[in-house]
Enzyme design. Structure first.
Site, mmCIF file in Angstrom:
data_model
loop_
_atom_site.group_PDB
_atom_site.id
_atom_site.type_symbol
_atom_site.label_atom_id
_atom_site.label_comp_id
_atom_site.label_asym_id
_atom_site.label_seq_id
_atom_site.Cartn_x
_atom_site.Cartn_y
_atom_site.Cartn_z
ATOM 1 N N HIS A 1 0.658 -1.284 -0.168
ATOM 2 C CA HIS A 1 0.098 0.028 -0.107
ATOM 3 C C HIS A 1 0.975 1.199 -0.056
ATOM 4 O O HIS A 1 0.364 2.530 -0.017
ATOM 5 C CB HIS A 1 -1.078 0.014 1.089
ATOM 6 N N ASP B 1 3.798 9.673 -1.050
ATOM 7 C CA ASP B 1 2.425 8.938 -0.587
ATOM 8 C C ASP B 1 2.168 7.765 -1.522
ATOM 9 O O ASP B 1 1.988 8.041 -2.586
ATOM 10 C CB ASP B 1 1.325 9.869 -0.421
HETATM 11 O O1 LIG Z 1 -2.125 1.367 10.756
HETATM 12 P P1 LIG Z 1 -1.479 2.792 11.038
HETATM 13 O O2 LIG Z 1 0.091 2.733 11.513
HETATM 14 O O3 LIG Z 1 -2.142 3.791 11.982
HETATM 15 O O4 LIG Z 1 -1.481 3.738 9.757
HETATM 16 C C1 LIG Z 1 -2.591 3.745 8.835
HETATM 17 C C2 LIG Z 1 -2.342 3.163 7.511
HETATM 18 O O5 LIG Z 1 -1.552 4.074 6.795
HETATM 19 C C3 LIG Z 1 -0.840 3.469 5.564
HETATM 20 O O6 LIG Z 1 -1.705 3.798 4.325
HETATM 21 C C4 LIG Z 1 -1.398 3.557 3.054
HETATM 22 O O7 LIG Z 1 -2.421 2.818 2.478
HETATM 23 C C5 LIG Z 1 -3.383 3.848 1.901
HETATM 24 C C6 LIG Z 1 -4.419 2.808 0.965
HETATM 25 O O8 LIG Z 1 -3.830 2.012 0.044
HETATM 26 C C7 LIG Z 1 -2.889 4.683 0.735
HETATM 27 O O9 LIG Z 1 -3.680 5.377 0.238
HETATM 28 C C8 LIG Z 1 -1.641 5.477 1.345
HETATM 29 O O10 LIG Z 1 -1.082 6.109 0.618
HETATM 30 C C9 LIG Z 1 -0.703 4.622 2.385
HETATM 31 O O11 LIG Z 1 0.023 5.355 3.124
HETATM 32 C C10 LIG Z 1 -0.455 1.789 5.476
HETATM 33 O O12 LIG Z 1 -0.413 1.628 4.472
HETATM 34 C C11 LIG Z 1 -1.454 1.225 6.351
HETATM 35 O O13 LIG Z 1 -0.907 -0.103 6.515
HETATM 36 C C12 LIG Z 1 -1.763 1.724 7.623
HETATM 37 O O14 LIG Z 1 -2.834 1.052 8.244
HETATM 38 O O1 LIG Z 2 -10.531 12.339 10.329
HETATM 39 C C1 LIG Z 2 -10.155 11.623 9.486
HETATM 40 C C2 LIG Z 2 -9.213 11.894 8.601
HETATM 41 C C3 LIG Z 2 -9.076 10.804 7.571
HETATM 42 N N1 LIG Z 2 -9.850 9.813 7.598
HETATM 43 C C4 LIG Z 2 -9.722 8.616 6.568
HETATM 44 O O2 LIG Z 2 -8.516 8.097 6.558
HETATM 45 C C5 LIG Z 2 -7.912 7.726 5.251
HETATM 46 C C6 LIG Z 2 -6.545 8.254 4.837
HETATM 47 O O3 LIG Z 2 -6.166 7.626 3.885
HETATM 48 P P1 LIG Z 2 -5.068 8.186 2.720
HETATM 49 O O4 LIG Z 2 -4.739 7.168 1.745
HETATM 50 O O5 LIG Z 2 -5.247 9.331 2.563
HETATM 51 O O6 LIG Z 2 -3.826 8.125 3.782
HETATM 52 P P2 LIG Z 2 -2.973 7.054 5.075
HETATM 53 O O7 LIG Z 2 -3.623 7.758 6.180
HETATM 54 O O8 LIG Z 2 -3.586 5.767 4.768
HETATM 55 O O9 LIG Z 2 -1.788 7.041 4.808
HETATM 56 C C7 LIG Z 2 -9.124 8.262 4.270
HETATM 57 O O10 LIG Z 2 -9.700 7.223 3.860
HETATM 58 C C8 LIG Z 2 -9.963 9.301 5.189
HETATM 59 O O11 LIG Z 2 -11.300 9.214 4.836
HETATM 60 C C9 LIG Z 2 -10.770 9.553 8.633
HETATM 61 O O12 LIG Z 2 -11.621 8.593 8.554
HETATM 62 N N2 LIG Z 2 -11.025 10.336 9.537
#
Ligand SMILES: O=P(O)(O)OC[C@H]1O[C@H](O[C@H]2O[C@H](CO)[C@@H](O)[C@H](O)[C@H]2O)[C@H](O)[C@@H](O)[C@@H]1O
Ligand SMILES: O=c1ccn([C@@H]2O[C@H](COP(=O)(O)OP(=O)(O)O)[C@@H](O)[C@H]2O)c(=O)[nH]1
Length: 721
Positions: A165, A372
């Site tokens: 991801h 990202d």
């Molecule tokens: O589980 P956390 O450590 O709290 O982090 C939240 C998630 O963040 C990352 O998101 C990624 O996946 C998104 C969907 O594919 C993508 O849009 C974004 O650019 C990525 O940063 C991470 O990959 C997840 O494993 C985490 O759960």
């Molecule tokens: O207050 C918030 C801010 C963000 N999001 C969700 O968090 C996800 C963020 O995903 P993104 O791929 O933009 O980045 P990541 O946090 O996974 O790196 C999106 O689906 C947002 O709708 C949420 O539920 N509440």
């Protein structure tokens, strides 16, 4: 539909505890929504960490488990030490910054690798325990990069997919990681390895080449006899649900309130996890720059920045929070008035309804990460704008920028450029806003999360499963020993000896010569060496052995020591002059490559060339040769770091009939080889023959052994039989 086993570090749930009462609530996120359909319809399971439940009493835990089971979720509990070392440690302090190109944020010593490897083992173990034959396994993300390989060891026949991801960095960056090889091998346990963009897939393929020497063929590599497909599968969102919310009267009411209270100020919006990859400080600086150089905007715009608390136990995140706090304070101190402040900063999270209210109210959405994987917020903003208004400013370093080309694309490292983009967005005429938003919405809606799930799973289903038995050396030896009359056809390079930097260095060692001599002297065994090499070389190296020698893929043969070399009939060598200029041209432009001339073929070797460049140039050369050679009776063959041009019909298969001349009916033929040229040999074998491949590549061979060492072990076993 095959049962789907989903595996991710976190389960798509939140465990809520209030006094004695506990509840498990399914998350609303895109991944959970997109996968819940196939997961439930297939009667599948989702395996992962339910978050920290260490404070729950035993009865509460039991309640959590029963609620998880109802959601078809299987919990894997991480201990506090695993959270600190596997999740926060290796996953988030090492892999996360590495994949986002932030080497400076990585610790000097990767002490948590063992915890990462052990946690991955635990995940694999639990998945294997729940696996039933026919299940499809889909592993998610960088916390679990070893899991596909660990599952492959336990479940050789399973269908396994992996999706990454976050970005996969350039191989130059990935190669700095001490455990690079283990992680790549881990991923290669999957049948499909997916990324958000073609760029990430390309970087992965380049890392495979540079670290493991594995060459990608169009969209796949072959590894240990299996095809591993690589590809880009850009993740989408549940666009319909965001659009539905955007029409919801309650949400629209909230939008009106936000707009009224803005008091004519234009609304810029930023929504991110508080993560150092999200580019929040640079975004703030761009707003500051605009206010600084264009006083007319002061008091006429405000940025609402939502920063969701994330990974708060990791020091860099705490430091980042301080930095953002300080910047917000500085800008508000400088440009705020008693009536309003330019930055409205919210360190908290919102639910989807609240987010859609913000998306719908915004004039300009700022998605400006420094790196990202995808960024779903950018897509959610578009889906939440059925009014076809609002401008998306998007960093070129977000995966989403590959698809959302109608956004205003910015470089987040260029603060002035971002300030320009914000001003341009604020002043954009309504027709242009609508044109851009219409195109963005069409993209987001057609490539939603449901499309993503089916695209990935369809690809996973289409990968051909392993067709030959792995290993099985014991069975092979038994069959060879159980027959009185045998013919052994042995390829030389890669089968009897390992590869060397230059062909002339792969000389047979004395042990090999002795072994071949002893095997050939056994009663009822005829040994033939079938090689692509020149007859002079084979004669010099193995001329004294009582074996048949076949040079240049069967063009030349010699039956016994002292017997004359005979050439295959009907092959004229004049064609060479057609191909030679092109091979010379490539030799001059590819440093380290060279041409080997044989009687009936020309071989262009590139083993010592930079691997990426060599692979690229070899593809070019093959195309050019096909153009030049046109309809001539020649074929171009891609071997292992070699491109060979030779007359059609001269191949190792020609040797089979000769080697059987004068043998008894029922003689068992066994052929050993390792590359593309040996496939011709395997293809020409009579029914009931044995074919053995000594390398991991795809092959029609019925048996596999690991390299020359194991081939030699089989030969030694014949002596003992
Ligand atoms: O589980 P956390 O450590 O709290 O982090 C939240 C998630 O963040 C990352 O998101 C990624 O996946 C998104 C969907 O594919 C993508 O849009 C974004 O650019 C990525 O940063 C991470 O990959 C997840 O494993 C985490 O759960
Ligand atoms: O207050 C918030 C801010 C963000 N999001 C969700 O968090 C996800 C963020 O995903 P993104 O791929 O933009 O980045 P990541 O946090 O996974 O790196 C999106 O689906 C947002 O709708 C949420 O539920 N509440």
């Amino acid at each position: 539909m095959s049962r789907l086993l989903l595996v991710s570090n976190r389960l798509p749930v939140t465990v809520k505890a209030e006094k004695e009462h506990v509840s498990v609530v399914r998350s609303a996120g895109g991944l959970a929504t997109g996968l819940s359909g196939p997961h439930e319809r297939s009667g599948g399971l989702w395996i992962g960490w339910p978050g920290d439940v260490s404070r729950l009493s035993s009865p509460q835990r039991a309640e959590v488990e029963s609620q998880l089971a109802a959601l078809r979720c299987v919990p894997l509990y991480l201990s506090p030490s695993e959270v600190a070392r596997f999740y926060e440690g290796y996953s988030n302090r090492v892999l996360w910054p590495l994949c986002h190109y932030l080497l400076d944020r990585m610790p000097r010593h990767h002490r948590d690798w063992d915890a990462y490897a052990k946690a991955n083992e635990r995940f694999a173990e639990l998945v294997a325990r729940h696996y039933q034959p026919g299940d499809t396994i889909w592993v998610h993300d960088y916390q679990l990069m070893l899991v596909p390989g660990l599952l492959r060891e336990r479940l050789p026949e399973a269908r396994i997919g992996y999706f990454h991801h976050i970005p996969f960095p350039s191989s130059e960056i990935f190669q700095t990681l001490p455990h690079r090889e283990k992680l790549l091998r881990g991923l290669l346990g999957a049948d499909v390895v997916g990324f958000h963009t073609p760029g990430y897939a390309y970087h992965f393929s380049s890392a495979l080449l540079r670290v493991l020497g594995l060459e990608t063929d169009m969209d796949h590599v072959t590894h240990e006899g299996r095809i591993v497909r690589l590809g880009s599968f850009p993740m989408g969102i549940d666009a319909e649900s965001f659009e539905r919310l955007a029409h919801d009267p309650g949400v629209l009411g909230e939008v009106s309130v936000i707009q009224e209270r803005s008091d004519g100020q234009r609304l810029l919006l930023g929504i991110d996890r508080l993560d150092y990859t999200k580019g929040i400080p640079r975004r703030l600086l761009a707003v500051q720059r605009l206010l600084e150089r264009e006083p007319a905007w002061r008091g006429r715009l405000r940025l609402v920045q939502v920063a969701v608390p994330s990974r708060t136990q990791v020091e860099d995140y705490a430091a980042y929070r301080d930095k953002v706090d300080e910047l917000v304070g500085r800008i508000n101190g400088q440009y705020g008035t008693v009536h309003n402040v330019p930055v409205h900063y919210l360190y908290r999270s919102f639910n989807e309804r609240q987010l859609v209210g913000l998306y719908r109210a915004a004039d300009v959405m700022l998605v400006t990460p420094i790196r990202d994987g995808m960024n779903l917020v950018a897509k959610e903003f578009c889906a939440a704008r059925p009014d076809e208004d609002g401008v998306l400013i998007l960093s070129e370093f977000a995966g989403a920028a590959t698809e959302l080309r109608d956004a205003v694309i910015v470089n987040p490292y260029d603060i002035d450029g971002m300030a320009d983009a914000i001003e341009h967005a604020l002043e954009m005429p309504v027709e242009e806003r609508r044109r851009r938003m219409r195109a963005l919405r069409a993209q987001v809606k057609s490539r939603d999360v449901h499309w993503w799930v089916s695209h990935f799973l369809d690809t996973l289903q289409s990968v051909p499963q392993r067709s030959t038995k792995p290993g099985a050396a014991a069975e092979l030896i038994e069959r060879l020993r159980g027959t009185r009359q045998r013919v052994l056809l042995l390829d030389y390079d890669g089968t009897l000896v390992g590869s060397a930097p230059r062909p002339e260095l792969a000389v047979p060692d004395p042990e090999l010569l002795e072994l071949l001599g002893r095997v050939a002297a056994l009663p009822g065994i005829h040994v033939h060496i079938v090689s692509g090499r020149m007859k002079e070389t084979l004669e010099e190296w193995m001329g004294a052995l009582p074996v048949g020698l076949h040079a240049e893929h069967g063009l030349w043969s010699r039956s016994a020591p002292g017997a004359p070399w005979k050439m295959l009939e009907g092959v004229a060598p004049e064609w060479k002059e057609l191909a030679r200029p092109m091979l010379d041209l490539f030799t001059s432009r590819v440093p380290g490559s060279f041409v080997e001339e044989k009687t009936a073929s020309l071989a262009w070797h590139y083993r010592q060339v930079d691997p990426d460049f060599g692979a690229w140039q070899s593809r070019e050369l093959r195309l050019k040769l096909c153009e030049v050679l046109g309809r001539s009776p020649l074929e171009v063959l891609a071997g292992d770091k070699v491109v060979e041009v030779r007359p059609r019909g001269v191949n190792k298969g020609c040797v089979v009939a000769q080697s059987l001349e004068g043998t008894e009916p029922g003689t068992l033929v066994a052929a050993f080889g390792d590359d593309r040229t040996d496939e011709d040999l395997f293809a020409a074998l009579p029914e009931g023959a044995i074919s053995v491949h000594s390398d991991g590549k795809a092959s029609r061979a019925g048996y596999r052994v690991k390299g020359p060492a194991e081939v030699r072990k089989v030969l030694v076993a014949l002596l003992q039989g």
